[in-house]
Design a protein around this motif. Structure first.
Motif, mmCIF file in Angstrom:
data_model
loop_
_atom_site.group_PDB
_atom_site.id
_atom_site.type_symbol
_atom_site.label_atom_id
_atom_site.label_comp_id
_atom_site.label_asym_id
_atom_site.label_seq_id
_atom_site.Cartn_x
_atom_site.Cartn_y
_atom_site.Cartn_z
ATOM 1 N N VAL A 11 0.952 -1.198 -0.038
ATOM 2 C CA VAL A 11 -0.159 0.143 0.026
ATOM 3 C C VAL A 11 1.043 1.314 -0.185
ATOM 4 N N ILE A 12 0.709 1.936 -1.065
ATOM 5 C CA ILE A 12 1.730 3.232 -0.982
ATOM 6 C C ILE A 12 0.527 4.468 -1.593
ATOM 7 N N HIS A 13 0.597 5.244 -0.719
ATOM 8 C CA HIS A 13 -0.150 6.505 -1.097
ATOM 9 C C HIS A 13 0.597 7.413 -1.991
ATOM 10 N N SER A 14 -0.159 7.895 -2.808
ATOM 11 C CA SER A 14 0.227 9.034 -3.788
ATOM 12 C C SER A 14 0.586 10.513 -3.176
ATOM 13 N N VAL A 15 1.313 10.519 -2.403
ATOM 14 C CA VAL A 15 1.452 11.875 -1.498
ATOM 15 C C VAL A 15 2.431 12.636 -2.064
ATOM 16 N N PRO A 16 2.143 14.142 -2.131
ATOM 17 C CA PRO A 16 3.016 15.017 -2.941
ATOM 18 C C PRO A 16 4.387 15.073 -2.016
ATOM 19 N N TYR A 17 5.306 15.343 -2.395
ATOM 20 C CA TYR A 17 6.564 15.641 -1.862
ATOM 21 C C TYR A 17 6.883 17.091 -1.311
ATOM 22 N N CYS A 66 6.341 17.567 6.594
ATOM 23 C CA CYS A 66 5.382 16.384 6.701
ATOM 24 C C CYS A 66 3.833 16.814 6.646
ATOM 25 N N LEU A 67 3.711 18.121 7.525
ATOM 26 C CA LEU A 67 2.260 18.579 7.491
ATOM 27 C C LEU A 67 1.743 18.776 6.182
ATOM 28 N N ARG A 68 2.862 19.657 5.461
ATOM 29 C CA ARG A 68 2.379 20.200 3.897
ATOM 30 C C ARG A 68 2.058 18.932 3.136
ATOM 31 N N MET A 69 2.933 17.917 3.333
ATOM 32 C CA MET A 69 2.743 16.614 2.216
ATOM 33 C C MET A 69 1.252 16.157 2.619
ATOM 34 N N ALA A 70 0.884 16.082 3.776
ATOM 35 C CA ALA A 70 -0.303 15.592 4.272
ATOM 36 C C ALA A 70 -1.654 16.232 3.902
ATOM 37 N N LEU A 71 -1.394 17.620 3.853
ATOM 38 C CA LEU A 71 -2.443 18.637 3.580
ATOM 39 C C LEU A 71 -2.749 18.684 2.067
ATOM 40 N N GLY A 72 -1.538 18.192 1.392
ATOM 41 C CA GLY A 72 -1.659 18.301 -0.117
ATOM 42 C C GLY A 72 -2.226 17.051 -0.483
ATOM 43 N N PHE A 73 -2.001 15.829 0.025
ATOM 44 C CA PHE A 73 -2.589 14.608 -0.409
ATOM 45 C C PHE A 73 -4.165 14.719 0.072
ATOM 46 N N TRP A 74 -4.542 15.164 1.070
ATOM 47 C CA TRP A 74 -5.870 15.366 1.328
ATOM 48 C C TRP A 74 -6.609 16.568 0.618
ATOM 49 N N GLN A 76 -6.038 19.803 0.933
ATOM 50 C CA GLN A 76 -6.435 20.902 1.588
ATOM 51 C C GLN A 76 -5.574 22.093 1.139
ATOM 52 N N PRO A 77 -5.498 23.119 1.467
ATOM 53 C CA PRO A 77 -4.733 24.340 1.191
ATOM 54 C C PRO A 77 -3.254 24.037 2.014
ATOM 55 N N VAL A 78 -2.302 24.419 1.105
ATOM 56 C CA VAL A 78 -0.928 24.060 1.620
ATOM 57 C C VAL A 78 -0.140 25.598 1.880
ATOM 58 N N PRO A 79 -0.320 25.959 3.164
ATOM 59 C CA PRO A 79 0.414 27.063 3.362
ATOM 60 C C PRO A 79 2.046 27.071 3.291
ATOM 61 N N THR A 80 2.718 28.348 3.483
ATOM 62 C CA THR A 80 4.206 28.384 3.449
ATOM 63 C C THR A 80 4.424 27.760 4.849
ATOM 64 N N PRO A 81 5.878 27.099 4.842
ATOM 65 C CA PRO A 81 6.284 26.270 6.131
ATOM 66 C C PRO A 81 6.249 27.415 7.201
ATOM 67 N N MET A 82 6.635 28.694 7.035
ATOM 68 C CA MET A 82 6.657 29.884 7.880
ATOM 69 C C MET A 82 5.277 30.149 8.389
ATOM 70 N N ALA A 83 4.381 29.995 7.622
ATOM 71 C CA ALA A 83 3.004 30.275 8.042
ATOM 72 C C ALA A 83 2.385 29.165 8.995
ATOM 73 N N LEU A 84 2.597 28.135 8.837
ATOM 74 C CA LEU A 84 2.350 26.862 9.538
ATOM 75 C C LEU A 84 3.116 26.985 10.792
ATOM 76 N N ALA A 85 4.403 27.098 10.961
ATOM 77 C CA ALA A 85 5.352 27.311 11.954
ATOM 78 C C ALA A 85 4.689 28.369 12.949
ATOM 79 N N ALA A 86 4.367 29.549 12.433
ATOM 80 C CA ALA A 86 3.837 30.496 13.302
ATOM 81 C C ALA A 86 2.476 29.960 13.892
#
Length: 219
Positions: A11-17, A66-74, A76-86
């Motif tokens: 089982v391999i999910h097609s997750v963006p990198y 890792c969170l950005r990859m998960a959000l892209g897979f599902w 969801q919007p994918v914010p910048t790393p700095m936005a998520l870090a804040a």
């Protein structure tokens, strides 16, 4: 680590990198010291205010990759790393200190992922490798704590843990990971790590993420 019994299924999910640096192709040069992260020409795409801010945070945001990859897979919007870090600093999942950063802290991160993104999120201070195949088969993605030298399969890492990768699949013989600090064409996307080799790096803890019913939007 005992080899998981999973009946040979793959089982391999097609997750963006996404890498934890803005330029995935420059990761070897940055990690190897041939260039500073501040010299990454794509630094502004990270959401940082300056190359120096980008450099400081980029070494620490494997969890946000890792969170950005998960959000892209599902989808969801994918914010910048700095936005998520804040947001994670505000949620208590990162704690800034004068000399560094504490985190990713799993429990507040899981609460944040559920409230902000509508994901199913479970902090797992104990996550045996034997559970990974069943979780992946159920549609989950897993943040796993491993030693960063997993990118090069170092035969003798000094300890387990310290870096987060995203488990996106399993086979009978391997766990399949996206490594935010992996090397292009080698250990970034869909890297296969045999179960016995994983034991050298894996700290036996992480965060389980699953798709929720609700979609969030960026503020």
């Amino acid at each position: 680590m005992a080899r998981p019994l999973y009946g040979g299924a793959t089982v391999i999910h097609s997750v963006p990198y996404y890498a934890q640096w803005a330029s995935p192709d420059l990761v070897p040069a940055i990690i190897g010291g041939a260039m500073r992260a501040a010299d990454d020409p794509l630094w502004s795409a990270y959401g940082a205010k300056s190359p120096q801010e980008y450099e400081w945070w980029s070494w620490r945001l494997c969890g946000m990759a890792c969170l950005r990859m998960a959000l892209g897979f599902w989808q969801q919007p994918v914010p910048t790393p700095m936005a998520l870090a804040a947001e994670c600093v505000e949620a208590g999942a990162y704690v800034k200190r004068p000399d560094g950063l504490d985190g990713l802290i799993y429990a507040p991160f899981a609460v944040y992922a559920e409230r902000r993104w509508g994901l199913h999120a479970e902090a797992r201070p104990q996550l045996p490798g034997s559970e990974i195949p069943e979780l992946i088969a159920s549609g989950r993605l897993l943040l796993l704590s491993v030693h960063p030298s997993i990118r090069e399969l170092s035969p003798s890492p000094p300890h387990r843990g310290g870096h987060l990768v995203l488990a996106v699949g399993t086979t009978e013989d391997h766990v399949v990971i996206h490594n935010p600090s992996g090397f292009p064409g080698h250990s970034q996307e869909f890297a296969r790590i045999s179960w016995d080799v994983l034991d050298r790096y894996y700290a036996g803890r992480g965060v389980v993420l699953g798709n929720g019913r609700r979609r969030s939007t960026c503020p």
